[in-house]
Design a protein around this motif. Structure first.
Motif, PDB file in Angstrom:
ATOM      1  N   GLY A 179      32.425  96.572  73.770  1.00 43.85           N
ATOM      2  CA  GLY A 179      32.146  95.723  72.617  1.00 43.85           C
ATOM      3  C   GLY A 179      32.316  94.240  72.859  1.00 43.85           C
ATOM      4  O   GLY A 179      32.215  93.440  71.915  1.00 43.85           O
ATOM      5  N   PHE A 180      32.539  93.845  74.128  1.00 44.14           N
ATOM      6  CA  PHE A 180      32.801  92.422  74.400  1.00 44.14           C
ATOM      7  C   PHE A 180      31.583  91.558  74.064  1.00 44.14           C
ATOM      8  O   PHE A 180      31.725  90.481  73.484  1.00 44.14           O
ATOM      9  CB  PHE A 180      33.206  92.217  75.854  1.00 44.14           C
ATOM     10  CG  PHE A 180      33.611  90.802  76.164  1.00 44.14           C
ATOM     11  CD1 PHE A 180      34.859  90.331  75.789  1.00 44.14           C
ATOM     12  CD2 PHE A 180      32.749  89.941  76.830  1.00 44.14           C
ATOM     13  CE1 PHE A 180      35.240  89.017  76.057  1.00 44.14           C
ATOM     14  CE2 PHE A 180      33.118  88.630  77.106  1.00 44.14           C
ATOM     15  CZ  PHE A 180      34.367  88.163  76.723  1.00 44.14           C
ATOM     16  N   ALA A 181      30.387  92.008  74.428  1.00 43.73           N
ATOM     17  CA  ALA A 181      29.180  91.220  74.131  1.00 43.73           C
ATOM     18  C   ALA A 181      29.047  90.994  72.630  1.00 43.73           C
ATOM     19  O   ALA A 181      28.686  89.899  72.183  1.00 43.73           O
ATOM     20  CB  ALA A 181      27.941  91.909  74.677  1.00 43.73           C
ATOM     21  N   ASP A 182      29.344  92.022  71.851  1.00 41.64           N
ATOM     22  CA  ASP A 182      29.271  91.877  70.392  1.00 41.64           C
ATOM     23  C   ASP A 182      30.330  90.905  69.889  1.00 41.64           C
ATOM     24  O   ASP A 182      30.096  90.170  68.923  1.00 41.64           O
ATOM     25  CB  ASP A 182      29.440  93.239  69.716  1.00 41.64           C
ATOM     26  CG  ASP A 182      28.263  94.166  69.953  1.00 41.64           C
ATOM     27  OD1 ASP A 182      27.166  93.661  70.285  1.00 41.64           O
ATOM     28  OD2 ASP A 182      28.440  95.391  69.815  1.00 41.64           O
ATOM     29  N   ARG A 183      31.495  90.896  70.529  1.00 42.28           N
ATOM     30  CA  ARG A 183      32.544  89.958  70.139  1.00 42.28           C
ATOM     31  C   ARG A 183      32.125  88.513  70.440  1.00 42.28           C
ATOM     32  O   ARG A 183      32.408  87.596  69.651  1.00 42.28           O
ATOM     33  CB  ARG A 183      33.844  90.288  70.856  1.00 42.28           C
ATOM     34  CG  ARG A 183      34.520  91.578  70.383  1.00 42.28           C
ATOM     35  CD  ARG A 183      35.777  91.854  71.203  1.00 42.28           C
ATOM     36  NE  ARG A 183      36.704  90.723  71.131  1.00 42.28           N
ATOM     37  CZ  ARG A 183      37.548  90.387  72.107  1.00 42.28           C
ATOM     38  NH1 ARG A 183      37.562  91.091  73.242  1.00 42.28           N
ATOM     39  NH2 ARG A 183      38.360  89.360  71.956  1.00 42.28           N
ATOM     40  N   VAL A 184      31.454  88.311  71.577  1.00 39.49           N
ATOM     41  CA  VAL A 184      30.960  86.973  71.905  1.00 39.49           C
ATOM     42  C   VAL A 184      29.919  86.549  70.870  1.00 39.49           C
ATOM     43  O   VAL A 184      29.936  85.408  70.384  1.00 39.49           O
ATOM     44  CB  VAL A 184      30.365  86.935  73.325  1.00 39.49           C
ATOM     45  CG1 VAL A 184      29.756  85.561  73.602  1.00 39.49           C
ATOM     46  CG2 VAL A 184      31.430  87.257  74.369  1.00 39.49           C
ATOM     47  N   GLN A 185      29.027  87.469  70.534  1.00 45.25           N
ATOM     48  CA  GLN A 185      28.024  87.159  69.518  1.00 45.25           C
ATOM     49  C   GLN A 185      28.683  86.766  68.194  1.00 45.25           C
ATOM     50  O   GLN A 185      28.303  85.765  67.565  1.00 45.25           O
ATOM     51  CB  GLN A 185      27.103  88.359  69.294  1.00 45.25           C
ATOM     52  CG  GLN A 185      26.009  88.099  68.260  1.00 45.25           C
ATOM     53  CD  GLN A 185      25.160  89.322  68.010  1.00 45.25           C
ATOM     54  OE1 GLN A 185      25.682  90.400  67.737  1.00 45.25           O
ATOM     55  NE2 GLN A 185      23.846  89.169  68.118  1.00 45.25           N
TER      56      GLN A 185
END
Length: 286
Positions: free
Chosen positions: A238-244
Protein backbone atom coordinates in the motif's frame (compact mmCIF):
# COMPACT_ATOMS: atom_id res chain seq x y z
CA UNK A 1 15.62 15.05 4.40
CA UNK A 2 18.54 15.43 2.07
CA UNK A 3 19.23 16.93 -1.32
CA UNK A 4 21.45 14.60 -3.32
CA UNK A 5 23.42 16.13 -6.16
CA UNK A 6 23.87 13.84 -9.16
CA UNK A 7 27.67 14.11 -9.13
CA UNK A 8 30.71 12.57 -7.58
CA UNK A 9 31.55 9.20 -6.13
CA UNK A 10 29.17 9.60 -3.19
CA UNK A 11 26.04 9.58 -5.33
CA UNK A 12 27.43 6.86 -7.56
CA UNK A 13 27.89 4.64 -4.54
CA UNK A 14 24.55 5.66 -3.12
CA UNK A 15 22.64 4.74 -6.25
CA UNK A 16 24.40 1.40 -6.49
CA UNK A 17 23.49 0.51 -2.93
CA UNK A 18 20.29 -1.52 -2.81
CA UNK A 19 20.21 -1.20 0.96
CA UNK A 20 20.26 2.60 0.81
CA UNK A 21 17.52 2.64 -1.82
CA UNK A 22 15.40 0.34 0.34
CA UNK A 23 15.55 2.81 3.24
CA UNK A 24 15.10 6.07 1.36
CA UNK A 25 12.52 7.21 -1.16
CA UNK A 26 14.35 9.13 -3.88
CA UNK A 27 12.44 11.42 -6.18
CA UNK A 28 13.27 13.81 -8.98
CA UNK A 29 11.63 16.31 -11.29
CA UNK A 30 12.07 17.45 -14.86
CA UNK A 31 14.33 20.52 -14.85
CA UNK A 32 11.86 23.09 -16.16
CA UNK A 33 13.66 25.80 -14.16
CA UNK A 34 17.29 26.28 -13.11
CA UNK A 35 18.71 23.84 -10.56
CA UNK A 36 18.82 26.30 -7.66
CA UNK A 37 15.10 26.99 -8.00
CA UNK A 38 14.36 23.28 -8.25
CA UNK A 39 16.33 22.42 -5.11
CA UNK A 40 14.52 25.16 -3.20
CA UNK A 41 11.13 23.93 -4.40
CA UNK A 42 11.59 20.23 -3.90
CA UNK A 43 13.60 20.20 -0.66
CA UNK A 44 10.41 21.45 1.01
CA UNK A 45 8.39 18.76 -0.75
CA UNK A 46 10.84 16.11 0.50
CA UNK A 47 10.36 17.32 4.07
CA UNK A 48 6.59 17.18 3.68
CA UNK A 49 6.64 13.65 2.26
CA UNK A 50 8.92 12.47 5.08
CA UNK A 51 6.42 13.75 7.63
CA UNK A 52 3.55 11.95 5.90
CA UNK A 53 5.22 8.67 4.97
CA UNK A 54 7.55 7.97 7.89
CA UNK A 55 10.52 7.19 5.63
CA UNK A 56 13.50 9.28 4.64
CA UNK A 57 12.89 11.17 1.39
CA UNK A 58 15.59 12.77 -0.76
CA UNK A 59 15.28 14.98 -3.81
CA UNK A 60 17.68 14.22 -6.67
CA UNK A 61 18.13 17.09 -9.15
CA UNK A 62 18.93 16.14 -12.74
CA UNK A 63 20.34 18.11 -15.64
CA UNK A 64 17.85 17.33 -18.40
CA UNK A 65 14.46 15.84 -19.19
CA UNK A 66 16.01 12.61 -20.55
CA UNK A 67 18.12 12.36 -17.37
CA UNK A 68 14.95 12.40 -15.27
CA UNK A 69 13.50 9.53 -17.31
CA UNK A 70 16.78 7.60 -17.14
CA UNK A 71 17.02 8.01 -13.36
CA UNK A 72 13.49 6.62 -13.03
CA UNK A 73 14.18 3.73 -15.40
CA UNK A 74 17.40 2.81 -13.58
CA UNK A 75 15.73 2.92 -10.14
CA UNK A 76 17.90 5.84 -9.08
CA UNK A 77 14.61 7.51 -8.18
CA UNK A 78 11.31 5.81 -7.40
CA UNK A 79 9.03 8.84 -7.75
CA UNK A 80 9.16 11.73 -10.19
CA UNK A 81 7.36 14.91 -11.16
CA UNK A 82 7.21 14.54 -14.93
CA UNK A 83 5.72 16.42 -17.81
CA UNK A 84 3.12 14.62 -19.89
CA UNK A 85 5.58 13.23 -22.44
CA UNK A 86 8.40 12.39 -20.03
CA UNK A 87 5.86 10.62 -17.81
CA UNK A 88 4.68 8.51 -20.74
CA UNK A 89 8.29 7.70 -21.65
CA UNK A 90 9.13 6.67 -18.08
CA UNK A 91 6.06 4.48 -17.62
CA UNK A 92 6.71 2.68 -20.91
CA UNK A 93 10.20 1.81 -19.66
CA UNK A 94 9.24 0.60 -16.16
CA UNK A 95 6.64 -2.21 -15.92
CA UNK A 96 3.95 -1.43 -13.37
CA UNK A 97 4.81 2.27 -13.11
CA UNK A 98 1.77 4.46 -12.75
CA UNK A 99 0.73 8.07 -12.65
CA UNK A 100 -0.73 8.77 -9.22
CA UNK A 101 -1.35 12.52 -9.05
CA UNK A 102 -1.50 15.67 -11.11
CA UNK A 103 -2.18 19.32 -10.46
CA UNK A 104 -5.81 20.36 -10.58
CA UNK A 105 -4.79 22.52 -13.56
CA UNK A 106 -2.99 19.74 -15.42
CA UNK A 107 -5.90 18.05 -17.22
CA UNK A 108 -6.42 21.34 -19.09
CA UNK A 109 -2.87 22.65 -19.42
CA UNK A 110 -1.92 25.11 -22.17
CA UNK A 111 1.19 26.50 -23.84
CA UNK A 112 1.76 30.15 -24.69
CA UNK A 113 3.37 31.34 -27.88
CA UNK A 114 5.29 34.50 -27.04
CA UNK A 115 6.95 37.04 -29.34
CA UNK A 116 9.42 39.86 -28.92
CA UNK A 117 7.72 43.25 -29.13
CA UNK A 118 9.80 44.17 -32.21
CA UNK A 119 7.97 41.52 -34.27
CA UNK A 120 4.74 43.50 -34.24
CA UNK A 121 2.79 40.33 -33.43
CA UNK A 122 -0.21 40.86 -31.16
CA UNK A 123 -2.39 38.48 -29.18
CA UNK A 124 -5.26 36.89 -31.05
CA UNK A 125 -7.59 33.89 -31.08
CA UNK A 126 -5.99 32.49 -34.24
CA UNK A 127 -2.53 30.97 -34.67
CA UNK A 128 -0.04 33.77 -35.55
CA UNK A 129 0.56 32.97 -39.20
CA UNK A 130 2.36 36.32 -39.53
CA UNK A 131 5.25 34.65 -37.66
CA UNK A 132 6.19 32.83 -40.88
CA UNK A 133 9.87 33.34 -41.63
CA UNK A 134 10.77 34.44 -38.10
CA UNK A 135 13.11 32.65 -35.70
CA UNK A 136 11.49 30.31 -33.17
CA UNK A 137 12.62 28.45 -30.06
CA UNK A 138 11.05 25.51 -28.31
CA UNK A 139 12.02 24.64 -24.73
CA UNK A 140 13.47 21.20 -24.00
CA UNK A 141 13.25 18.68 -26.83
CA UNK A 142 11.05 16.30 -24.81
CA UNK A 143 8.97 18.94 -23.02
CA UNK A 144 5.22 18.48 -23.42
CA UNK A 145 4.35 22.15 -23.05
CA UNK A 146 7.61 23.49 -24.51
CA UNK A 147 7.88 21.24 -27.57
CA UNK A 148 5.40 18.38 -28.10
CA UNK A 149 2.12 20.28 -28.08
CA UNK A 150 3.51 23.48 -29.66
CA UNK A 151 4.94 21.43 -32.54
CA UNK A 152 1.66 19.54 -32.90
CA UNK A 153 -0.27 22.78 -33.22
CA UNK A 154 2.24 24.39 -35.57
CA UNK A 155 1.78 21.44 -37.90
CA UNK A 156 -2.01 21.45 -37.45
CA UNK A 157 -2.38 25.18 -38.08
CA UNK A 158 0.14 25.63 -40.91
CA UNK A 159 0.33 22.20 -42.54
CA UNK A 160 4.10 22.48 -42.31
CA UNK A 161 6.92 21.33 -40.06
CA UNK A 162 8.30 24.03 -37.76
CA UNK A 163 11.55 24.05 -39.75
CA UNK A 164 9.61 24.88 -42.91
CA UNK A 165 7.36 27.54 -41.40
CA UNK A 166 10.05 29.37 -39.42
CA UNK A 167 13.38 30.63 -40.74
CA UNK A 168 15.29 29.12 -37.82
CA UNK A 169 14.27 26.71 -35.03
CA UNK A 170 16.08 26.02 -31.76
CA UNK A 171 15.69 24.51 -28.30
CA UNK A 172 16.31 26.65 -25.23
CA UNK A 173 16.38 23.79 -22.71
CA UNK A 174 13.70 25.06 -20.31
CA UNK A 175 10.73 27.42 -20.07
CA UNK A 176 12.49 30.15 -18.09
CA UNK A 177 15.27 30.26 -20.67
CA UNK A 178 12.73 30.50 -23.50
CA UNK A 179 11.24 33.56 -21.83
CA UNK A 180 14.66 35.14 -21.35
CA UNK A 181 15.76 34.48 -24.94
CA UNK A 182 12.61 35.86 -26.52
CA UNK A 183 12.63 38.85 -24.17
CA UNK A 184 16.21 39.64 -25.22
CA UNK A 185 15.39 39.34 -28.92
CA UNK A 186 17.78 36.41 -29.41
CA UNK A 187 14.75 34.53 -30.75
CA UNK A 188 11.73 36.33 -32.17
CA UNK A 189 9.09 33.79 -31.14
CA UNK A 190 8.95 30.92 -28.65
CA UNK A 191 6.62 28.50 -26.89
CA UNK A 192 6.51 27.80 -23.18
CA UNK A 193 4.50 26.55 -20.23
CA UNK A 194 1.78 29.11 -19.44
CA UNK A 195 2.32 28.76 -15.67
CA UNK A 196 5.97 29.86 -15.96
CA UNK A 197 4.94 32.97 -17.89
CA UNK A 198 2.05 33.81 -15.56
CA UNK A 199 4.36 33.38 -12.57
CA UNK A 200 6.81 35.82 -14.17
CA UNK A 201 3.98 38.32 -14.65
CA UNK A 202 2.91 37.95 -11.01
CA UNK A 203 6.51 38.46 -9.87
CA UNK A 204 6.95 41.57 -12.02
CA UNK A 205 9.79 39.98 -13.99
CA UNK A 206 11.30 42.42 -16.51
CA UNK A 207 11.17 39.86 -19.32
CA UNK A 208 7.40 40.15 -19.70
CA UNK A 209 7.79 43.79 -20.77
CA UNK A 210 9.32 42.77 -24.11
CA UNK A 211 8.09 39.16 -24.54
CA UNK A 212 4.32 39.17 -25.05
CA UNK A 213 1.80 36.34 -25.38
CA UNK A 214 0.45 36.20 -28.92
CA UNK A 215 -1.45 32.89 -28.87
CA UNK A 216 -2.34 30.00 -26.59
CA UNK A 217 -2.92 26.37 -27.50
CA UNK A 218 -6.10 24.43 -26.82
CA UNK A 219 -5.90 22.48 -23.52
CA UNK A 220 -4.16 19.11 -23.07
CA UNK A 221 -3.08 16.90 -20.11
CA UNK A 222 0.41 17.57 -18.80
CA UNK A 223 2.39 17.31 -15.55
CA UNK A 224 2.08 14.29 -13.27
CA UNK A 225 3.60 12.43 -10.35
CA UNK A 226 4.63 8.93 -11.44
CA UNK A 227 5.78 6.14 -9.13
CA UNK A 228 7.56 2.85 -9.84
CA UNK A 229 5.55 -0.35 -9.66
CA UNK A 230 7.92 -2.04 -7.20
CA UNK A 231 7.66 0.44 -4.31
CA UNK A 232 5.13 -1.68 -2.39
CA UNK A 233 7.59 -4.58 -2.34
CA UNK A 234 10.31 -2.25 -1.09
CA UNK A 235 8.47 -0.04 1.40
CA UNK A 236 5.48 -2.18 2.32
CA UNK A 237 2.03 -3.04 0.99
CA UNK A 238 0.00 0.00 0.00
CA UNK A 239 2.99 2.36 -0.08
CA UNK A 240 2.17 3.74 -3.56
CA UNK A 241 -1.35 4.53 -2.38
CA UNK A 242 0.06 6.25 0.70
CA UNK A 243 2.28 8.43 -1.50
CA UNK A 244 -0.73 9.28 -3.64
CA UNK A 245 -2.74 10.21 -0.54
CA UNK A 246 0.11 12.40 0.73
CA UNK A 247 0.33 14.28 -2.57
CA UNK A 248 -3.43 14.73 -2.94
CA UNK A 249 -3.56 15.77 0.71
CA UNK A 250 -0.95 18.52 0.24
CA UNK A 251 -2.73 21.71 1.30
CA UNK A 252 0.11 24.01 2.38
CA UNK A 253 -0.24 27.10 0.14
CA UNK A 254 3.52 27.65 0.13
CA UNK A 255 4.22 24.13 -1.11
CA UNK A 256 1.50 24.31 -3.74
CA UNK A 257 2.62 27.74 -4.91
CA UNK A 258 6.09 26.40 -5.64
CA UNK A 259 4.72 24.22 -8.46
CA UNK A 260 2.53 26.40 -8.92
CA UNK A 261 -0.72 24.47 -8.43
CA UNK A 262 -3.94 25.11 -6.54
CA UNK A 263 -4.13 21.45 -5.47
CA UNK A 264 -3.21 17.93 -6.51
CA UNK A 265 -5.79 15.41 -7.67
CA UNK A 266 -5.57 11.66 -8.40
CA UNK A 267 -4.28 10.60 -11.82
CA UNK A 268 -4.11 7.41 -13.84
CA UNK A 269 -2.00 6.31 -16.81
CA UNK A 270 -5.05 6.53 -19.08
CA UNK A 271 -5.30 10.28 -18.44
CA UNK A 272 -2.21 10.72 -20.63
CA UNK A 273 -3.26 8.57 -23.57
CA UNK A 274 -3.69 11.71 -25.75
CA UNK A 275 -0.07 12.66 -25.07
CA UNK A 276 1.17 9.19 -26.03
CA UNK A 277 -0.91 9.28 -29.22
CA UNK A 278 0.46 12.69 -30.24
CA UNK A 279 4.04 11.71 -29.42
CA UNK A 280 3.74 8.61 -31.60
CA UNK A 281 2.33 10.67 -34.45
CA UNK A 282 5.33 12.99 -34.26
CA UNK A 283 7.82 10.12 -33.98
CA UNK A 284 8.93 11.03 -30.45
CA UNK A 285 8.35 7.55 -29.01
CA UNK A 286 10.05 4.38 -30.15
Amino acid sequence: MRVCQLMGAFCAALFLSGAAAAQTLYFSAIPDEDETALVTRFSKVAAYLESQLGVEVAFVPVKSYPAAVTAFRNDQVQLAWFGGLSGVQARLMVPGARAIAQGSEDPTFISYFIAHESTGLVRGESFPTAARGMSFTFGAKTSTSGRLMPEFHIREETGEAPEAFFARVGYSGDHSQTLRLVASGAWQVGALNYAVYDKAVAAGAPEVATAKVVWQTPPYPDYNWTIRGDVDARFGAGFADRVQAALVGMTDPELLASFPREAFIPATNADFDPIEKTARELGLLE
